[in-house]
Design a protein around this motif. Structure first.
Motif, mmCIF file in Angstrom:
data_model
loop_
_atom_site.group_PDB
_atom_site.id
_atom_site.type_symbol
_atom_site.label_atom_id
_atom_site.label_comp_id
_atom_site.label_asym_id
_atom_site.label_seq_id
_atom_site.Cartn_x
_atom_site.Cartn_y
_atom_site.Cartn_z
ATOM 1 N N THR A 284 20.723 27.218 48.618
ATOM 2 C CA THR A 284 21.607 28.377 48.809
ATOM 3 C C THR A 284 23.012 27.903 49.167
ATOM 4 O OG1 THR A 284 19.721 29.625 49.612
ATOM 5 C CG2 THR A 284 21.893 30.524 50.126
ATOM 6 N N ALA B 7 24.746 26.615 46.115
ATOM 7 C CA ALA B 7 25.179 27.720 45.240
ATOM 8 C C ALA B 7 26.439 28.386 45.806
ATOM 9 C CB ALA B 7 24.053 28.737 45.105
ATOM 10 N N CYS B 8 26.449 28.593 47.137
ATOM 11 C CA CYS B 8 27.623 29.215 47.783
ATOM 12 C C CYS B 8 28.848 28.323 47.608
ATOM 13 C CB CYS B 8 27.352 29.443 49.272
ATOM 14 S SG CYS B 8 26.087 30.674 49.592
ATOM 15 N N LEU C 128 30.130 28.378 44.012
ATOM 16 C CA LEU C 128 30.829 29.648 43.738
ATOM 17 C C LEU C 128 32.223 29.628 44.362
ATOM 18 C CD1 LEU C 128 30.323 32.502 42.470
ATOM 19 C CD2 LEU C 128 29.694 33.259 44.754
ATOM 20 N N LEU C 129 32.283 29.164 45.610
ATOM 21 C CA LEU C 129 33.560 29.148 46.339
ATOM 22 C C LEU C 129 34.563 28.214 45.666
ATOM 23 C CD1 LEU C 129 35.088 30.087 48.898
ATOM 24 C CD2 LEU C 129 34.221 28.071 50.044
ATOM 25 N N ILE D 208 35.714 29.473 42.135
ATOM 26 C CA ILE D 208 36.630 30.625 42.226
ATOM 27 C C ILE D 208 37.992 30.186 42.780
ATOM 28 C CG2 ILE D 208 37.025 32.725 43.595
ATOM 29 C CD1 ILE D 208 34.186 33.564 42.881
ATOM 30 N N TYR E 212 39.917 28.482 40.082
ATOM 31 C CA TYR E 212 40.382 29.433 39.052
ATOM 32 C C TYR E 212 41.576 30.252 39.536
ATOM 33 C CZ TYR E 212 40.632 33.493 36.052
ATOM 34 O OH TYR E 212 41.097 34.483 35.225
ATOM 35 N N VAL E 213 41.497 30.688 40.792
ATOM 36 C CA VAL E 213 42.547 31.580 41.298
ATOM 37 C C VAL E 213 43.866 30.834 41.507
ATOM 38 C CG1 VAL E 213 43.240 33.041 43.265
ATOM 39 C CG2 VAL E 213 40.923 33.204 42.346
ATOM 40 N N PHE E 214 43.788 29.643 42.067
ATOM 41 C CA PHE E 214 45.040 28.989 42.478
ATOM 42 C C PHE E 214 45.553 27.929 41.512
ATOM 43 C CE2 PHE E 214 43.343 30.825 46.389
ATOM 44 C CZ PHE E 214 44.431 31.617 46.722
ATOM 45 N N TYR E 215 44.773 27.566 40.505
ATOM 46 C CA TYR E 215 45.290 26.618 39.510
ATOM 47 C C TYR E 215 45.984 27.429 38.415
ATOM 48 C CZ TYR E 215 45.715 22.782 36.246
ATOM 49 O OH TYR E 215 46.226 21.859 35.385
ATOM 50 N N VAL E 216 47.233 27.808 38.688
ATOM 51 C CA VAL E 216 47.982 28.693 37.791
ATOM 52 C C VAL E 216 48.962 27.860 36.967
ATOM 53 C CG1 VAL E 216 49.551 30.673 37.703
ATOM 54 C CG2 VAL E 216 47.794 30.547 39.454
ATOM 55 N N PRO E 217 49.016 28.058 35.663
ATOM 56 C CA PRO E 217 50.000 27.325 34.869
ATOM 57 C C PRO E 217 51.427 27.656 35.332
ATOM 58 C CG PRO E 217 48.866 28.988 33.553
ATOM 59 C CD PRO E 217 48.187 28.935 34.861
ATOM 60 N N PHE F 129 22.876 34.111 49.884
ATOM 61 C CA PHE F 129 23.813 33.930 48.768
ATOM 62 C C PHE F 129 24.491 35.272 48.437
ATOM 63 C CE2 PHE F 129 24.581 34.034 44.130
ATOM 64 C CZ PHE F 129 25.561 33.058 44.069
ATOM 65 N N PHE G 145 26.989 36.134 51.086
ATOM 66 C CA PHE G 145 28.162 35.270 50.946
ATOM 67 C C PHE G 145 29.043 35.758 49.782
ATOM 68 C CE2 PHE G 145 30.248 31.668 48.877
ATOM 69 C CZ PHE G 145 31.048 31.221 49.919
ATOM 70 N N LEU H 134 32.895 36.900 49.930
ATOM 71 C CA LEU H 134 33.885 36.272 49.049
ATOM 72 C C LEU H 134 34.609 37.346 48.228
ATOM 73 C CD1 LEU H 134 34.951 33.514 48.131
ATOM 74 C CD2 LEU H 134 33.160 33.461 46.400
ATOM 75 N N ARG I 60 54.259 33.917 39.752
ATOM 76 C CA ARG I 60 53.103 33.035 39.997
ATOM 77 C C ARG I 60 52.173 33.645 41.046
ATOM 78 N NH1 ARG I 60 52.848 27.839 38.395
ATOM 79 N NH2 ARG I 60 52.036 27.060 40.347
ATOM 80 N N GLU J 256 50.257 36.282 39.448
ATOM 81 C CA GLU J 256 49.213 35.718 38.582
ATOM 82 C C GLU J 256 47.982 35.311 39.410
ATOM 83 O OE1 GLU J 256 48.658 35.761 35.558
ATOM 84 O OE2 GLU J 256 47.175 34.187 35.202
ATOM 85 N N THR J 257 48.236 34.737 40.599
ATOM 86 C CA THR J 257 47.081 34.379 41.458
ATOM 87 C C THR J 257 46.349 35.650 41.896
ATOM 88 O OG1 THR J 257 48.404 34.358 43.476
ATOM 89 C CG2 THR J 257 48.115 32.241 42.357
ATOM 90 N N ARG K 196 44.240 36.797 39.044
ATOM 91 C CA ARG K 196 43.062 35.942 38.907
ATOM 92 C C ARG K 196 42.043 36.218 40.019
ATOM 93 N NH1 ARG K 196 43.882 30.463 36.286
ATOM 94 N NH2 ARG K 196 45.224 30.948 34.533
ATOM 95 N N ALA K 197 42.543 36.537 41.198
ATOM 96 C CA ALA K 197 41.614 36.883 42.300
ATOM 97 C C ALA K 197 40.841 38.149 41.933
ATOM 98 C CB ALA K 197 42.391 37.084 43.590
ATOM 99 N N ALA L 200 38.237 37.152 39.515
ATOM 100 C CA ALA L 200 37.177 36.407 40.213
ATOM 101 C C ALA L 200 36.316 37.339 41.068
ATOM 102 C CB ALA L 200 37.803 35.325 41.067
#
Lengths: 96, 688
Positions: free
Chosen positions: A2, A5-6, A9-10, A13, A16-21, B4, B7, B11, B42, B45-46, B49-50, B53
């Motif tokens: 568990t 998995a957590c 996921l963290l 995410i 994905y959210v903060f790696y912005v072009p 899970f 959590f 999140l 920027r 954009e975040t 994306r949030a 997500a």
């Protein structure tokens, strides 16, 4: 399990959210010209509808002519303003 | 898995809150011109994306709950109370929305899914979508907050987990219950999107009506889901509750109907804003009201504010909903008063006899219906507040008000399309209305000659009016198709059917709308049949006979059965019409082991003409014979057919308008060329 998995996921995410072009999508305010282009399309569509409904017999001829004249005037005003704005834009735009 | 799930929900809360706060900061910075050159973009954009997500996080939580249900994890209190080992797989899945916490999770998941699509399609208008996404994130925060703190779906039971669960409410163990709630929720939740766009457009003083164009498909799809949800609920009530009807004006039924009414009004009036730049304030408030009514509907279903057979969960989350609705209303009012000068109309109503006025009347009537239903639904609460005792308003109140309103709406459905935009002359009205009016009158006379006498009782009177109006509206719709098809035929030489198809393809929205109207007419015919319902109740032993209308029922046997999930009692009845054998019917009554509750399984023989609806009411205490109640419900099948026509019509309306696209590619039409030349002239004059 568990916990793994957590964590997956963290991390996924977060990346994905903060790696912005660098070049994020630009947000611009709609211009008057863009607005007029939309209005023009609407008035043209109304004109098409009017013509079609007249052909279908929904309007009497005098009603149709009056409506058509009104819409054409509206379209003419929009096109005139668009032309002025486009001329101004072309004059102000830098020479490439 | 519960850990899970919890959590994932936490999140999701963080992501939604980040989307909301970062999105709002970025929009503010861009509005006032602060921040480094690309920093606000920027940040926005975040935030986007949030939001995307958050869908993944809520999906993970929903998956965790379904997993718990399928693996019989009774350590989770929600699963313990809404599932059991013997429950069939489909119902284990539907356990997700059969209780308070699960249904809120479904709400949050659907909202996140809509938000996911909206945020992926942000390029359609980046700035407007950023506003809508931020507003949507605010709504998401509320629901995820509820899930984390007020109604957590992964709460664990105290002590050791029981060996089996308490089972699902028997009323929910019916195939339609697997799809009815998600459909209804898709409808409820979907209105958040046009709401977010409308509020966003108002906040940013969005020039033009493109936001309506962007949200048009969202609104139609949402409306379609809500329509399907409402009628699936009606069909479920008809098949399971066993009282012989499909609509009882129950508070929860009403709660789903109210946003449907305002949503329908919005779908119509928004056309006036698109085409003529009218009714901007009206439309904004219609969508605000629709959204608030979806919240009220969810509140009524889940908080136990009013008692209802459909309210499957009762709790104290009502306070959360009331606070949220108050906050939303405050934000809407504040934004409206701050930006109301942006909603200046471009045209005014030119004539009381025009397409615009018919839309206006349609809107007023729909709102009157909505207000009446809202008043009746909330009357027990209001009466308790005022005089200390609950006074419930029953079906007669709603029928007395809703029937004339509904018939007037049907009338408007007929005349609206025939009227021209801006104004219609008396001569033109006479020319376009003569045929539908004649058909309506002839239908009324024919029905009276066939024995439907309006002076018999009020129900018969309304039925006669409904049938006549239905004939009138159908004629008006077909004349519209025919008139348009003839124009196509003149230009292309195609036959009339091909011309009609091309006509529909040319303007899918309008002609799809007419098909929807046809569906409404068919539904009205089905409802009007209710004036001629008959019923009879009788004990039926071996070979006992019951006659009702043209049917004769003979009891062949009655027996019991049992399986792991429930015990059942049923009767086997042979049905004859005259001397012709129609079939064997088996009405049933079940006793569910886990929940120790009973439910009815109605046997229904449905034809276009009438339904033969048979209910097993139980055994007589004196004779031990089954008590059978039989209903003859004329024309009910028309209602379900009408819904299918509505679905088809909406799908047509959602189809891209090919002809318009072709015309747009060509650039000009004859009328447009004239406008262009006139415009060039005007432009030249202006410059000179």
């Amino acid at each position: 399990m568990t916990l793994a998995a957590c964590a997956a996921l963290l991390i996924g995410i977060f990346a994905y959210v903060f790696y912005v072009p660098r070049a994020a999508e630009e947000q611009h305010q709609k211009t008057r010209l863009e607005f007029l282009r939309e209005r023009k399309d609407v008035v043209y569509e109304n004109l098409r509808d009017l013509n079609f409904e007249y052909s279908a017999g929904k309007y009497l001829e005098e009603e149709y002519l009056a409506q058509r004249a009104l819409m054409e005037n509206e379209a003419a005003e929009i096109l005139a303003e668009m032309e002025i704005l486009e001329t101004m834009n072309n004059t102000n735009s830098p020479i490439v | 898995m519960p850990t899970f799930g919890s959590f994932a929900l936490l999140l999701a809360l963080v992501l939604c809150a980040y989307n909301f706060i970062a999105g709002a900061i970025a929009l503010r910075q861009m509005a006032v011109g602060h921040g480094a050159q690309h920093a606000p973009e920027r940040l926005a954009e975040t935030a986007r994306r949030a939001g995307i997500a958050s869908f993944i996080a809520v999906t993970a939580a929903a998956f965790a709950l379904v997993w718990c249900s399928f693996t019989n994890d009774f350590s989770v209190a929600y699963i313990l109370h809404h599932s059991n080992r013997a429950l069939p797989g489909a119902y284990k899945f539907s356990a997700l929305w059969s209780g308070q916490e699960g249904s809120l999770l479904l709400w949050a998941w659907l909202l996140a899914a809509y938000g996911f699509v909206l945020r992926l399609r942000h390029k359609v208008d980046v700035k407007l979508t950023a506003y809508a996404s931020t507003i949507l994130a605010g709504i998401q925060v509320f629901f995820v907050l509820l899930l984390n703190f007020a109604a957590p779906p992964f709460a664990l039971v105290q002590g050791a987990a029981p060996a089996d669960g308490f089972g699902l409410n028997p009323l929910l163990q019916y195939p339609e219950m697997v799809i009815h709630p998600p459909m209804l929720y898709l409808g409820y939740v979907g209105f958040s999107v046009p709401f977010a766009f409308a509020l966003g457009a108002l906040m940013m003083r969005y020039p033009g009506e493109k936001w309506i164009h962007i949200t048009r498909r969202w609104t139609m799809v949402t409306w379609l889901f809500l329509t399907c949800g409402i009628f699936l609920g009606a069909h479920w009530a008809y098949s399971v509750l066993g009282w012989g009807g499909y609509w009882g004006w129950d508070p929860v039924e009403n709660a789903s109907l109210m946003p449907w009414l305002t949503g329908t009004a919005f779908l119509h009036s928004v056309m006036m804003q698109e085409k003529r730049g009218m009714m901007k304030t009206w439309n904004v408030w219609l969508i605000f009201t629709t959204f608030l009514l979806t919240m009220l509907g969810t509140d009524l279903t889940r908080s136990g504010l009013v008692s209802s057979v459909h309210a499957f969960a009762q709790s104290s989350i009502g306070d959360w909903f009331h606070a949220f609705m108050f906050l939303v209303l405050a934000v809407c009012l504040y934004t409206y008063f701050r930006q109301r000068d942006h909603l200046q109309v471009e045209h005014h109503l030119e004539s009381l006899v025009s397409r615009e006025s018919s839309f206006l009347f349609n809107n007023l009537v729909l709102l009157a219906a909505c207000f009446t239903i809202l008043w009746g639904t909330l009357f027990p609460i209001i009466s308790e507040y005022v005089q200390g005792s609950k006074v419930t308003v029953g079906a007669p109140f709603y029928n007395r008000v809703a029937l004339p309103i509904g018939l007037f709406l049907l009338f408007l459905t007929g005349i609206g399309p025939v009227l021209a935009w801006r104004s219609t002359s008396f001569k033109s009205i006479r020319r376009n209305f003569i045929l539908p009016t004649i058909v309506g009158v002839v239908t009324a006379v024919a029905l009276m000659l066939l024995g439907i006498h309006p002076w018999q009782d009020q129900g018969t009177f309304y039925s006669l009016v409904a049938f006549s109006l239905a004939a009138m509206v159908t004629t008006a719709i077909f004349s519209e198709f025919l008139r348009g098809a003839r124009v196509i035929q003149r230009h292309t030489g195609k036959n009339i059917v091909a011309s009609m198809l091309q006509l529909t393809h040319r303007n899918t929205r309008r002609y799809g709308g007419y098909i929807v109207h046809l569906g409404v007419v068919i539904i009205v015919i089905g409802i009007a049949g209710g004036a001629f319902n008959q019923s009879k109740e009788q004990e039926m032993g071996y070979h006992d006979t019951m006659t009702l209308g043209p049917y004769r029922l003979v009891c062949q046997s009655y027996t019991q059965d049992s399986n792991a999930n429930y015990d059942s009692e049923y009767a086997l009845l042979d049905v004859y019409k005259g001397n012709q054998f129609i079939g064997r019917m088996a009405p049933e009554r079940r006793f569910y082991h886990a929940s120790e509750q009973t439910s009815t399984m109605v046997a229904n023989h449905s034809t276009l003409e009438r339904d033969l609806y048979v209910v097993y009411e139980g055994r007589s205490q004196e004779t031990d014979k089954p008590i059978i109640k039989v209903f003859i419900n004329p024309l009910v099948a028309w209602i379900w057919i009408g819904v299918m026509v509505i679905v088809f019509g909406t799908l047509v309306a959602l189809t891209p308008n090919l002809e318009a696209a072709m015309v747009a590619r060509r650039g000009h039409s004859p009328g447009v060329i004239a406008a262009d030349s006139k415009a060039s002239h005007a432009a030249g004059g202006g410059q000179g």
